[in-house]
Design a protein around this motif. Structure first.
Motif, PDB file in Angstrom:
ATOM      1  N   PRO A 120       5.066   5.091   0.289  1.00  0.00           N
ATOM      2  CA  PRO A 120       5.664   5.984   1.285  1.00  0.00           C
ATOM      3  C   PRO A 120       7.167   6.112   1.054  1.00  0.00           C
ATOM      4  O   PRO A 120       7.839   5.144   0.678  1.00  0.00           O
ATOM      5  N   PRO A 121       7.722   7.299   1.240  1.00  0.00           N
ATOM      6  CA  PRO A 121       9.147   7.520   0.948  1.00  0.00           C
ATOM      7  C   PRO A 121      10.053   6.718   1.877  1.00  0.00           C
ATOM      8  O   PRO A 121       9.720   6.464   3.034  1.00  0.00           O
ATOM      9  N   GLU A 122      11.189   6.289   1.305  1.00  0.00           N
ATOM     10  CA  GLU A 122      12.180   5.588   2.128  1.00  0.00           C
ATOM     11  C   GLU A 122      12.970   6.600   2.970  1.00  0.00           C
ATOM     12  O   GLU A 122      13.021   7.789   2.669  1.00  0.00           O
ATOM     13  N   GLY A 123      13.575   6.098   4.018  1.00  0.00           N
ATOM     14  CA  GLY A 123      14.385   6.967   4.884  1.00  0.00           C
ATOM     15  C   GLY A 123      13.558   7.931   5.699  1.00  0.00           C
ATOM     16  O   GLY A 123      14.033   9.020   6.054  1.00  0.00           O
ATOM     17  N   ALA A 124      12.296   7.544   5.994  1.00  0.00           N
ATOM     18  CA  ALA A 124      11.435   8.452   6.757  1.00  0.00           C
ATOM     19  C   ALA A 124      11.915   8.583   8.197  1.00  0.00           C
ATOM     20  O   ALA A 124      12.540   7.672   8.757  1.00  0.00           O
ATOM     21  N   GLN A 125      11.612   9.724   8.785  1.00  0.00           N
ATOM     22  CA  GLN A 125      11.940  10.002  10.178  1.00  0.00           C
ATOM     23  C   GLN A 125      10.681   9.945  11.027  1.00  0.00           C
ATOM     24  O   GLN A 125       9.557  10.072  10.520  1.00  0.00           O
ATOM     25  N   GLU A 126      10.861   9.728  12.310  1.00  0.00           N
ATOM     26  CA  GLU A 126       9.737   9.658  13.232  1.00  0.00           C
ATOM     27  C   GLU A 126       8.872  10.907  13.097  1.00  0.00           C
ATOM     28  O   GLU A 126       9.378  12.030  13.134  1.00  0.00           O
ATOM     29  N   GLY A 127       7.553  10.695  12.906  1.00  0.00           N
ATOM     30  CA  GLY A 127       6.617  11.799  12.785  1.00  0.00           C
ATOM     31  C   GLY A 127       6.359  12.263  11.365  1.00  0.00           C
ATOM     32  O   GLY A 127       5.465  13.085  11.155  1.00  0.00           O
ATOM     33  N   ASP A 128       7.134  11.758  10.355  1.00  0.00           N
ATOM     34  CA  ASP A 128       6.867  12.121   8.959  1.00  0.00           C
ATOM     35  C   ASP A 128       5.477  11.611   8.551  1.00  0.00           C
ATOM     36  O   ASP A 128       4.992  10.600   9.072  1.00  0.00           O
ATOM     37  N   THR A 129       4.867  12.324   7.628  1.00  0.00           N
ATOM     38  CA  THR A 129       3.549  11.925   7.141  1.00  0.00           C
ATOM     39  C   THR A 129       3.576  11.706   5.631  1.00  0.00           C
ATOM     40  O   THR A 129       4.450  12.224   4.923  1.00  0.00           O
ATOM     41  N   TRP A 130       2.590  10.947   5.191  1.00  0.00           N
ATOM     42  CA  TRP A 130       2.435  10.683   3.750  1.00  0.00           C
ATOM     43  C   TRP A 130       0.974  10.369   3.487  1.00  0.00           C
ATOM     44  O   TRP A 130       0.287   9.791   4.332  1.00  0.00           O
ATOM     45  N   SER A 131       0.462  10.777   2.301  1.00  0.00           N
ATOM     46  CA  SER A 131      -0.936  10.560   1.942  1.00  0.00           C
ATOM     47  C   SER A 131      -1.030   9.962   0.543  1.00  0.00           C
ATOM     48  O   SER A 131      -0.202  10.252  -0.338  1.00  0.00           O
ATOM     49  N   THR A 132      -2.051   9.145   0.348  1.00  0.00           N
ATOM     50  CA  THR A 132      -2.278   8.583  -0.990  1.00  0.00           C
ATOM     51  C   THR A 132      -2.613   9.669  -1.996  1.00  0.00           C
ATOM     52  O   THR A 132      -2.513   9.459  -3.200  1.00  0.00           O
ATOM     53  N   ALA A 133      -2.993  10.865  -1.504  1.00  0.00           N
ATOM     54  CA  ALA A 133      -3.278  11.977  -2.406  1.00  0.00           C
ATOM     55  C   ALA A 133      -2.017  12.480  -3.098  1.00  0.00           C
ATOM     56  O   ALA A 133      -2.104  13.219  -4.086  1.00  0.00           O
ATOM     57  N   ASP A 134      -0.823  12.097  -2.589  1.00  0.00           N
ATOM     58  CA  ASP A 134       0.431  12.550  -3.189  1.00  0.00           C
ATOM     59  C   ASP A 134       0.788  11.799  -4.463  1.00  0.00           C
ATOM     60  O   ASP A 134       1.710  12.201  -5.185  1.00  0.00           O
ATOM     61  N   ARG A 135       0.081  10.727  -4.752  1.00  0.00           N
ATOM     62  CA  ARG A 135       0.437   9.900  -5.903  1.00  0.00           C
ATOM     63  C   ARG A 135       0.157  10.608  -7.223  1.00  0.00           C
ATOM     64  O   ARG A 135      -0.790  11.388  -7.351  1.00  0.00           O
ATOM     65  N   VAL A 136       0.969  10.282  -8.226  1.00  0.00           N
ATOM     66  CA  VAL A 136       0.807  10.812  -9.579  1.00  0.00           C
ATOM     67  C   VAL A 136       0.557   9.633 -10.515  1.00  0.00           C
ATOM     68  O   VAL A 136       1.308   8.654 -10.513  1.00  0.00           O
ATOM     69  N   PHE A 137      -0.517   9.725 -11.319  1.00  0.00           N
ATOM     70  CA  PHE A 137      -0.921   8.625 -12.194  1.00  0.00           C
ATOM     71  C   PHE A 137      -0.890   9.055 -13.658  1.00  0.00           C
ATOM     72  O   PHE A 137      -1.047  10.233 -13.984  1.00  0.00           O
ATOM     73  N   GLU A 138      -0.715   8.057 -14.531  1.00  0.00           N
ATOM     74  CA  GLU A 138      -0.850   8.234 -15.978  1.00  0.00           C
ATOM     75  C   GLU A 138      -1.934   7.295 -16.489  1.00  0.00           C
ATOM     76  O   GLU A 138      -2.082   6.170 -15.993  1.00  0.00           O
ATOM     77  N   HIS A 139      -2.672   7.771 -17.492  1.00  0.00           N
ATOM     78  CA  HIS A 139      -3.714   6.941 -18.078  1.00  0.00           C
ATOM     79  C   HIS A 139      -3.085   5.804 -18.871  1.00  0.00           C
ATOM     80  O   HIS A 139      -2.141   6.005 -19.639  1.00  0.00           O
ATOM     81  N   SER A 140      -3.614   4.593 -18.692  1.00  0.00           N
ATOM     82  CA  SER A 140      -3.170   3.408 -19.437  1.00  0.00           C
ATOM     83  C   SER A 140      -4.368   2.879 -20.216  1.00  0.00           C
ATOM     84  O   SER A 140      -5.201   2.151 -19.672  1.00  0.00           O
ATOM     85  N   PRO A 141      -4.523   3.222 -21.487  1.00  0.00           N
ATOM     86  CA  PRO A 141      -5.768   2.938 -22.215  1.00  0.00           C
ATOM     87  C   PRO A 141      -5.974   1.451 -22.480  1.00  0.00           C
ATOM     88  O   PRO A 141      -5.013   0.676 -22.577  1.00  0.00           O
ATOM     89  N   ARG A 142      -7.221   1.082 -22.596  1.00  0.00           N
ATOM     90  CA  ARG A 142      -7.574  -0.294 -22.968  1.00  0.00           C
ATOM     91  C   ARG A 142      -6.964  -0.604 -24.332  1.00  0.00           C
ATOM     92  O   ARG A 142      -7.125   0.147 -25.293  1.00  0.00           O
ATOM     93  N   GLY A 143      -6.271  -1.725 -24.423  1.00  0.00           N
ATOM     94  CA  GLY A 143      -5.630  -2.124 -25.668  1.00  0.00           C
ATOM     95  C   GLY A 143      -4.416  -1.296 -26.015  1.00  0.00           C
ATOM     96  O   GLY A 143      -3.917  -1.386 -27.145  1.00  0.00           O
ATOM     97  N   GLY A 144      -3.907  -0.505 -25.056  1.00  0.00           N
ATOM     98  CA  GLY A 144      -2.796   0.401 -25.346  1.00  0.00           C
ATOM     99  C   GLY A 144      -1.459  -0.265 -25.552  1.00  0.00           C
ATOM    100  O   GLY A 144      -0.504   0.389 -25.978  1.00  0.00           O
ATOM    101  N   GLU A 145      -1.357  -1.573 -25.253  1.00  0.00           N
ATOM    102  CA  GLU A 145      -0.078  -2.280 -25.408  1.00  0.00           C
ATOM    103  C   GLU A 145      -0.046  -3.155 -26.649  1.00  0.00           C
ATOM    104  O   GLU A 145       0.757  -4.080 -26.738  1.00  0.00           O
ATOM    105  N   GLY A 146      -0.905  -2.850 -27.612  1.00  0.00           N
ATOM    106  CA  GLY A 146      -0.894  -3.609 -28.852  1.00  0.00           C
ATOM    107  C   GLY A 146      -1.776  -4.846 -28.795  1.00  0.00           C
ATOM    108  O   GLY A 146      -2.743  -4.902 -28.041  1.00  0.00           O
TER     109      GLY A 146
END
Length: 1011
Positions: A909-935
């Protein structure tokens, strides 16, 4: 001794020693014996006599000239050919090794054909077994004595190609890319595999073993309940001569190098440098005849004194252990007649370790006041009684009944007063020990296996028929609770405000650590029954071609605390077929292959956690710091509980649920298909080489999945034992009226899990959950695991002077499921991994698996300078396993455990929120992290060296050997932290940092005397 010459009339033809590591032999009933087979003139009588016990067996060559003497105890035999009642030539000395057929072809004059054998010191060895279709390595106690091999069965198994040690905290060994929970272990035909979790096994005192056979693939239909490998061992036995001796093994603390501590930015986070142990064992043994030529004994007792020492990860407490239990073992062999043998094998490995924990000042190296005491118990009594009968020249039988016992107890005098406390990396150090006990669980479990089996061999011309049946009843009696008031364990983890914790919710503002207060309890008696029957035909199609055709039928029956069957899988047909072609017809060159199917049973731990009254409550709080308390004048820390922000008991609420709704009624078993093609060739009188290709494919998984949707829509969350990605049939609501009234089937490859996003509002200065927005249904990916390998070996047989073996394995172990345990996440609870908890744990999770060691190099050798001095050396080198950056969320649904996605934007959730602000987990942005992707982790290289001295006196033989393990003291990480994102929006600074290392260098002195 070396350089001893032999007359050709006393040639010793043996499989299973030296070059037998390149030449696996035909499998026999229960694999606790061997055989002698070959060709002679039709009607000739072949008689073998054991040179140590006087046991004699005789058989006539058939019309086609073939003969076979089966189910012979391992040892040395004298072979005599007779025609018309008259002996031909001189007796020939023949060796029989574990699970192998020694081939002796006799000419028209009764003389052994030497075209495909080699004189090795005092023996003649047949380097290529042209009748074998399996992959196995035979190693004798004699060979192990010449090498720096640690005194346990797992270390012996690691000498075989394609076998690797487990890298996670729960240990084990991996065969051919399988997980460490898929193997089987036998002693004299008794299955001693841990059936509770399938990771360990019961071990006898090491000097009780006579010979080992490590099966890495293509094994016969008499073996089942494994998709990994098989380690088969036989115990020592007595003879007509009295022998006795003693062995002292010392591993002093002063001969151990210090382990490395682990640091991050100059701060120590794992303390190992004060860990050490002091070990001494004294073994005394005797063997000989009770009644000459008929009744023999072997008996031993091993006294042990083990004193381990270790510090806590933070270095604030110091634990000293003490264990001084004695182990005993014995065998009795009664040759009632030459055709009837009764054998008893028994051993006890009961062990208790008493631990005392003290406060500790790492910097000063000073031990403080005593904090707590605890003890653990393990092991038990084991025995097997075997009856072998030879009814005719062509029909034999073996009956065996035995018991395998494994106890597991952990307790402490402080259990009633002290809760167990841990803190993860990054949590502020209180400067005093955590909690007032080092015992996490009050645990008492007794596992008992009752095993009965019958095996038969029937030779019919060119066909050798083998058939039999076996039955196991595996019972676990368990009582388990967490220690301390309320039976609660406190675990403190670092985090960030706003991070989403799986199963809990969002971390409240201002908290950079949280507390999981977990209450866990279960008890009851749980049983599983495994049954099988098999039929196999070893068909000599021509003099040069052998076909091995077999079928095995398995049944697995798992029962709940009330004794009711709740998982039953039957009519599991496991066909196996192989061929061996003697390409030149002289026994020097062989092309062989096999294909087969192997099934894996469900571990008893599933009975307990699925079919028992499991209570698993997890309450989550913000961490408000440490409360420093005092007990018996000693300070210790417990967490101060802040704001509660989560509760979860979905894993168990203390009742036995309706198992019809928790277990797939039509569950398919876990099984693996395997294909092997190989080639072997004798180079000259001492050298041989071979190459083998292996392909393995695992089908299915049995794991707990969180079913939240059916055709009626969303349902209450239920954990179901099932096959992820397959049709799952459970008791549920068939007509969508909200009442469970019958069985329904869900295609979990398409549906079964309800996806949603959670909505929050900023109210009264805090983010509060409002509701969830349904986003649809998802199904599970199907489990996949493949193993492809090319294996090369070169072998030089021991001739009394020197021996050498080199193996290189190039392999690919890939897929999305390691097996019943998870090495990469250090999760060893067999069959209850996170892999399939919801559809997103494994979504886009294909890649190199945790046991993928692309390159493996193994060398071992020994050299005798003269009759007294010798050296031995081993090298085990393997490329490191893959590293994955795990997250806990995904673009479709945040409710996940480990995942192959990392949140990169709008994670919290964003910092500095004001009373009545909303936030949803649908707002998240993800990147794929493949199996074995770190060597990959670094190469693991372990070199061992030993120097031996032996001298014979009139009153016996004295032996001394100094061994050094991990000679170059390499302490590379075998496992690193792989949680990049422990909570959505969080980053773990310990990601990629070392956790488990190679054991440091240590020395071992062995002094032995025998007569």
């Amino acid at each position: 001794m070396y350089g001893t010459a032999l007359r050709k009339s006393a040639l010793f033809v043996a499989m299973g020693i030296g070059l037998a590591s390149m030449a696996p032999g035909i499998v026999h009933a229960q694999n606790v014996n061997g055989a002698i087979a070959g060709r002679a003139n039709a009607g000739d009588r072949i008689t073998v006599t054991n040179t140590e016990t006087g046991l004699s067996r005789s058989v006539a060559a058939g019309a086609d000239g073939s003969y076979r003497l089966s189910q012979l105890p391992v040892g040395s035999y004298s072979l005599q050919v007779s025609r018309d009642g008259q002996p031909l030539g001189e007796p020939v000395e023949v060796g029989v090794s574990l699970g192998n057929a020694t081939t002796i072809n006799l000419g028209s004059d009764g003389v052994v054909s030497l075209s495909a054998v080699q004189v090795i010191g005092s023996r003649v060895i047949s380097p290529v077994d042209v009748t074998s279709t399996e992959s196995a390595t035979n190693i004798t106690a004699e060979e192990i004595e010449r090498l720096p091999v640690e005194r346990d069965v797992a270390s012996v198994a690691l000498l075989a190609p394609g076998v690797a040690g487990g890298s996670a905290g729960f240990g084990g060994i991996s065969f051919g890319g399988s997980s460490v929970a898929e193997n089987a272990f036998y002693i004299n035909g008794l299955n001693v595999t841990d059936f509770y979790n399938r990771v360990g096994f019961s071990q006898a005192p090491f000097d009780f073993y006579q010979e080992f056979q490590v099966k890495t693939g293509g094994y016969s239909v008499e073996y089942g309940r494994t998709t990994g490998g098989v380690v088969n061992a036989i115990a020592k036995s007595g003879s007509n001569d009295f022998h006795y001796g003693a062995k002292l093994v010392l591993e002093p603390r002063d001969w151990q190098s210090s382990a490395r501590d682990s640091y991050l930015d100059g701060d120590r986070y794992l303390t190992r440098s004060k860990d050490s142990s002091d070990l001494a064992t004294l073994n005394a043994w005797a063997s000989g005849p009770i009644m000459k030529d008929r009744l023999f004994f072997f008996a031993m007792y091993e006294a042990r004194d083990v004193k381990p020492e270790s510090t806590s990860n933070a270095g604030t407490s110091f634990t000293r252990g003490d264990s001084d239990n004695g182990f005993w073992a014995t065998t009795l062999d009664w040759q009632l007649t030459d055709n009837n043998l009764l054998s008893l094998m028994a051993f006890s490995n009961d062990n208790r370790v008493d631990n005392t924990t003290y406060a500790y000042d790492f910097d000063a190296g000073a031990r403080g006041d005593k904090l707590s005491e605890a003890y653990s118990e393990s092991g038990g009594d084991n025995w097997a009684l075997t009856w072998t009968s030879h009814f005719t020249d062509t029909l034999s039988m073996k009956l065996m009944h035995g018991r395998n016992e494994r106890n597991s107890v952990a307790a402490s005098p402080n259990d009633g007063d002290c809760n167990y406390v841990t803190a993860g990396a990054g949590v502020v150090d209180p400067g005093v020990p955590l909690g007032c006990t080092n015992n996490a669980t009050i645990y008492d479990r007794n596992d008992q296996r009752e095993q009965t089996r019958a095996d038969f061999e029937w030779a019919l011309g060119d066909h050798l028929l083998r058939f039999g049946l076996d039955r196991e009843t595996n019972t676990s009696d368990l009582s388990q609770d967490y220690a301390g008031p309320g039976g609660i364990q406190y675990n403190v983890y670092s985090t960030t405000p706003g991070a989403q914790i799986s199963g809990a919710g969002i971390v409240p503002p201002g908290y950079f650590a949280y507390v999981r207060a977990r209450r866990y309890s279960i008890f009851g008696e749980f049983e599983s029954r495994n049954e099988a029957f098999y039929l196999e035909d070893n068909w000599s199609v021509t003099d040069n071609v052998v076909l091995n055709l077999g079928i095995r039928n398995e049944t697995f029956d798992n029962r709940d605390a009330e004794g009711r069957t709740y998982i039953e899988m039957d009519d599991m047909w496991a066909p196996r077929a192989g061929f061996a072609w003697d390409m030149k017809g002289d026994g020097t060159t062989k092309l062989f292959g096999n294909v087969g199917r192997y099934f894996l049973p469900v571990a008893n731990v599933i009975n307990i956690k699925q079919g028992g009254a499991l209570l698993d409550e997890r309450t989550y709080y913000g961490f408000d710091g440490w409360d420093i308390q005092e007990r018996d004048g000693v300070q210790y820390a417990v967490p101060i509980l802040g704001t509660q922000f989560g509760f979860d008991n979905s894993q168990g609420d203390g009742t036995v649920g309706d198992l019809r709704a928790e277990v797939d009624a039509d569950m398919d078993p876990v099984y693996q298909d395997e294909l092997i093609l190989g080639f072997q060739q004798q180079i000259n009188s001492t050298w041989s080489w071979g190459v083998r290709g292996t392909y393995r494919k695992l089908h299915n998984a049995i794991d707990d999945i969180n079913l939240t949707a059916t055709h009626c829509g969303r349902i209450a969350s239920r954990w179901v034992m099932a096959n992820p990605g397959e049709d799952v049939t459970v008791w549920g609501d068939t007509d969508c009226d909200g009442v469970d009234d019958g069985y329904l089937t869900v295609d979990t490859s398409k549906m079964g899990y309800w996806t949603e996003s959670d909505n929050y509002a900023f109210v009264n200065g805090e983010w509060e959950y409002v509701d969830s927005t349904p986003t649809g249904q998802r199904g599970w990916v199907k489990p996949r695991r493949t193993y492809k390998a090319l294996e090369f070996q070169v072998d030089r047989a021991w001739d009394g002077k020197w021996a050498f073996n080199a193996a290189y394995t190039l392999s690919w172990n890939e897929g999305n499921a390691e097996g019943p345990v998870n090495t990469d996440t250090n999760f060893g609870d067999t069959g209850r991994t996170e892999n399939f908890d919801d559809p997103f744990v494994n979504y886009r999770g294909d890649g190199p698996l945790a046991n993928d060691h692309r390159h493996q190099i193994k060398l071992r050798g020994s050299y005798a300078f003269n009759d007294n001095w010798s050296v031995g050396a081993t090298l085990d080198a393997r490329s490191g396993g893959p590293i994955t950056a795990f997250g806990v969320g995904n673009p479709y649904n945040w409710k996940s455990y480990h995942s192959y996605f990392i949140c990169v934007e709008n994670c919290t959730p964003p910092e500095g929120a004001q009373e009545g602000d909303t936030w949803s987990t649908a707002d998240r942005v993800f990147e794929h992290s493949p199996r074995g992707g770190e060597g990959n982790m670094p190469w693991i290289i372990d070199v061992g060296m030993s120097l031996g001295y032996e001298r014979a006196f009139s009153f016996g033989t004295f032996e001394a050997r100094l061994s050094v393990y991990n000679l170059f003291n390499r302490q590379e990480p075998v496992w690193v932290y792989q949680d990049l994102e422990p909570g959505v929006g969080d980053r773990d600074e310990y990601f990629g940092k070392e956790r488990f290392l190679q054991s440091p260098r240590y020395g071992q002195l062995t002094l032995a005397w025998r007569y």
